[in-house]
Design an enzyme around this catalytic site. Structure first.
Site: not given
Length: 828
Positions: A225, A221-223
């Protein structure tokens, strides 16, 4: 080995691998000798595990749009190798790059962090970057998967588009990364795709990515996210970042025990994590050393070369390159002249080893300072100017600055971004910090103090409260949307007097949802005056040449915020007009992360787009100005005459910036030059445009076949450098279908060659395409289809400068099936 290890793991241990341990590292399973690894931002340097500001120093390479402008995969591959070496100095095994989202609107805050508006150019550079990084045993992480093309409400916005547009424009760089470069990691985006979070989109992460494309690496995931336990794991998200876990751990173990998530799904994800550890060599060498700042001379040289290779000469009436011996006085003017604008903002920023300003570079090129006159004249910063010098900070337990300081440190400027606490005993929800510094104004008069904070803060001048960043605090447009809009207050100051500046910061109390970071930034500045611009004009009038270094900086071109327009901010356009009116030998050096409108273009002698070229910025700019290097860049993005000429800017908020949580990609395939070809809207500068300091003669192109066969077709073009100095020329090949069952773009880039040619010599561009390059995606047939019939191969120097057209015929229809079912959420 991996399967044996998996069989020894408990469910809890398998689940533990599927979330980070902290902001930058994965979880270790010590019982089985499974090590943790560190990841690091970012595209133009390896920051390591520290703060987004400050921290251990690193080499700062040019921003991605400058790399896109280089059109030079071979040099990008070298950059990838160097970035892997940089990652190793930070003990990181995974580099969170490259960013390959497409330039859609021209206003994206992360436009600078992406390569191009064209999927083919983006793909070629991404593959080279990944191959360079991974050749050194460091994993590349291509991002953001998918349609994260704006920063407006990016963590909730749904990008709504049809499957054909998705497959032909936005997915190709990711497909090439998987199929050609064998990328080891992919990062999902924040946004939703047709209403479904990309971090739990089964069609995207499993049916397309793994089953159709055959991807065997991890998806992270993006942070912050990821949003769910069951849906994200079943959808295909392997690694939740950062840690400690929010949605996995005990929640995921319970979901497996209760039959809501198949145990085999967890096991398969854990295996992919183990495969990553094996690929980056962490089983053989699990050590993790302290982060180091290693300033390599060869990286300095490469950064300088990359910077010049991406600079685009947009206009030149013959004034460039400058003759050093012929210049008695040169005026270097503008807000970016003495400032080192080397990178954009957000997670791409790093603490560079050093930063060379254009003024420093020009002075160095002229071997002295007596011929150079400098004036700032005006400002272009979005936020108040930070205070630079020694800035001290003390940390306290609790939110009231009481008791002894737990930790203290110093910084070089008045900005702090605490992802992790500087002392392990500090509670990120229950601490306070006191920042102190001094400021000595150069002018008497009303100054503007500014303060923005994620958390609560107040600014004092000599003990007097001046800026209140706590009362009425609300989320605004700073710190990824988690800080307030900058609060500004004017206060009169006296020149030469030293003022004590203090900022008291404290963490948010419990109950403020979504506040995951702690940050504060403050500054003070004297507003631009008419007198400052008038003085610059007067000085420029008396000089042989005037170099205006203007544009934007990393507070405008930044993650978390889109641009308000495509104009130069502040009074820069006024400055250009007035200087050009008194000195016809005016050269504009632009530093932007994307296109800008240029109402002043006809009034200046030359324009160079320098982008954000890394820590060697000033030297690279001077190299190009004085002809020590060729302006090697060609535009990777169309520069429209005006913002409204962009196909995403329709006046309907549904297409940009979005409405009610949805942004509709109504332009479909008509992105960049495809739009200008279809609508006949003349751009300011077309895709692929760029001038040279030399001249080139092209021979008639030669095609080895007029029929497309299974081995493809190759076209050769001989190019002679007919000038008196070495230079670089770009040869592009576009495919133009004569007819098609579905609407298609007029032409599409499918091959290019950049040639470095010594004076008087000839080089050959070899441009090869295959059957897939003739195809479009038919969402009803679920196939890539190249229809039998006639095509044209368009040989061009840029999207509008067509040099030749060659015929090509495909005898029989060709199909390559897409095995994923239709993209849900839209009707094709």
């Amino acid at each position: 080995m991996l399967d044996q290890l998996l069989d020894q793991m408990t469910l809890e241990e398998q689940v533990a691998l599927l979330a980070g341990a902290d902001f930058w590292t994965t979880v270790a399973v010590e019982r089985l000798g499974i090590p943790k690894i560190k990841v690091t931002d970012g595209p133009n340097g390896a920051r390591g595990g520290g703060s987004l500001v400050g921290g251990v120093k690193s080499a700062c390479f040019p921003a991605a749009i400058g790399i896109g402008a280089s059109w030079n995969p071979e040099l990008v591959r070298e950059m990838g190798v160097a970035l892997a070496e940089e990652a190793k100095t930070k003990s990181a095994r995974v580099l969170l790059a490259p960013t390959v989202n497409i330039h859609r609107s021209g206003l994206n805050g992360r436009n600078f962090e992406c390569y191009s508006e064209d999927p083919m150019l983006t793909s070629a550079l991404a593959v080279a970057y990944i191959e360079g990084v991974q050749s050194q045993g460091i994993a590349a992480t291509i991002k953001h998967f998918i349609a994260n093309d704006s920063e407006v409400e990016r963590q909730t916005m749904s990008s709504d588009l049809d499957e054909r547009t998705l497959r032909e424009i936005y997915l190709p760089p990711f497909e090439a990364a998987v199929k050609q470069a064998g990328v080891w990691a992919i990062m999902s985006s924040y946004n939703r795709l047709n209403g479904v979070w990309t971090s739990e989109n089964h069609w995207l992460l499993t049916e397309l990515l793994r089953e159709e494309w055959g991807y065997d690496g991890i998806v992270m995931s993006d942070w912050f996210g990821s949003h769910t336990t069951e849906a994200s794991v079943i959808g295909g998200l392997d690694l939740e970042m950062p840690g400690p876990t929010r949605d996995r751990g005990d929640k995921l173990v319970a979901a497996v025990r209760e039959g809501r998530v198949p145990a085999e799904t967890v096991k398969a994800a854990a295996r992919r994590i183990l495969l990553l550890l094996e690929r980056v060599g962490s089983f053989a060498d699990p050590s993790m050393h302290e982060e180091r700042a290693v300033d390599r001379p060869e990286h300095r040289a490469l950064i300088r070369k990359l910077g010049a290779d991406g600079m685009v000469l947009l206009k030149n009436d013959g004034i460039l390159p400058f003759d050093k011996a012929a210049l008695d006085r040169i005026a270097v003017i503008g807000p970016n002249a003495a400032e080192s604008r080397v990178m954009g903002g957000g997670s791409a920023q790093i603490n560079a080893h050093y930063k060379v300003s254009p003024l420093e570079g020009i002075k160095s090129a002229l071997s002295g300072t007596n011929r150079v006159i400098h004036l700032k004249a005006c400002r272009n910063n979005r936020l108040t100017q930070m205070i630079r010098g020694e800035v001290s900070v003390e940390f306290f337990h609790g939110r009231d600055w009481s008791g002894p300081a737990v930790h203290s440190s110093t910084a070089e400027e008045s900005q702090f971004f605490w992802l992790d606490m500087p002392d392990g005993s500090l509670n990120p929800r229950n601490f306070s910090a006191r920042v102190t510094t001094r400021f000595r104004p150069e002018e008497t008069g009303s100054h503007v103090f500014g303060l923005t904070n994620a958390g609560f803060a107040k600014l004092y001048v000599d003990g007097e409260l001046v800026v209140d960043g706590e009362t009425g605090w609300a989320k605004g447009d700073n710190f990824f949307g988690l800080g307030n809009t900058e609060v500004r207050v004017e206060k009169p100051l006296e020149a030469g007097r030293t003022y004590e500046i203090r900022v008291d910061y404290r963490a948010m109390p419990e109950g403020y949802e979504g506040i995951e970071i702690r940050a504060v930034r403050f500054g003070v500045e004297f507003p631009t005056s008419d007198a400052a611009i008038a003085e610059a004009v007067e000085q420029a009038k008396a000089c042989d040449v005037a170099v205006l270094v203007v544009g934007r900086e990393g507070e405008w071109d930044t993650e978390g915020l889109d641009l308000p327009n495509m104009r130069l901010p502040g009074r820069q356009e006024e400055l250009i007009e007035k200087v050009a009116a008194v000195n016809p030998r005016t050269v504009v050096v632009l530093q932007t992360g994307g296109p800008v409108e240029m109402p002043w273009l006809d009034k200046v002698s030359a324009v160079i787009e320098a982008w954000y070229p890394g820590q060697e910025a000033g030297n690279a700019i001077a190299d190009v100005l004085f002809g020590d290097a060729e302006p090697g860049g060609r535009l990777p993005q169309t520069f429209p005459q005006r913002l409204s000429d962009n196909s995403a800017i329709t006046g309907d908020p549904r297409t940009y910036p979005g409405e009610n949580g949805h942004v509709v990609y109504a332009e479909g395939l008509a992105v960049g030059y495809r739009h200008h070809d279809a609508d006949g809207v003349k751009p300011l500068f077309p895709f692929g445009f760029g001038l040279s300091y030399t001249s080139f003669d092209w021979s008639a192109p030669r095609s080895f076949s007029t029929e497309m066969g299974p081995d493809g077709v190759t076209v050769e073009v001989k190019v002679k450098n007919s000038g008196k100095r070495a230079g670089a020329e770009l040869v592009q090949l576009y495919v133009k279908p004569k007819s098609a069952r579905l609407p298609r773009p007029v032409k599409e880039l499918k091959a290019f060659a950049k040639l470095a040619i010594p004076a008087g010599q000839t080089a050959t561009a070899k441009l090869s395409i295959g059957i897939r390059d003739l195809a479009y995606f038919d969402p009803q047939a679920r196939d890539w289809i190249a229809e039998a019939g006639d095509y044209e191969l368009v040989i061009a120097a840029n999207a509008e400068d067509i040099r030749a057209v060659l015929p090509l015929r495909l005898v029989a229809e060709w199909r390559e099936g897409g095995s994923a079912p239709p993209l849900p959420g839209v009707v094709d």
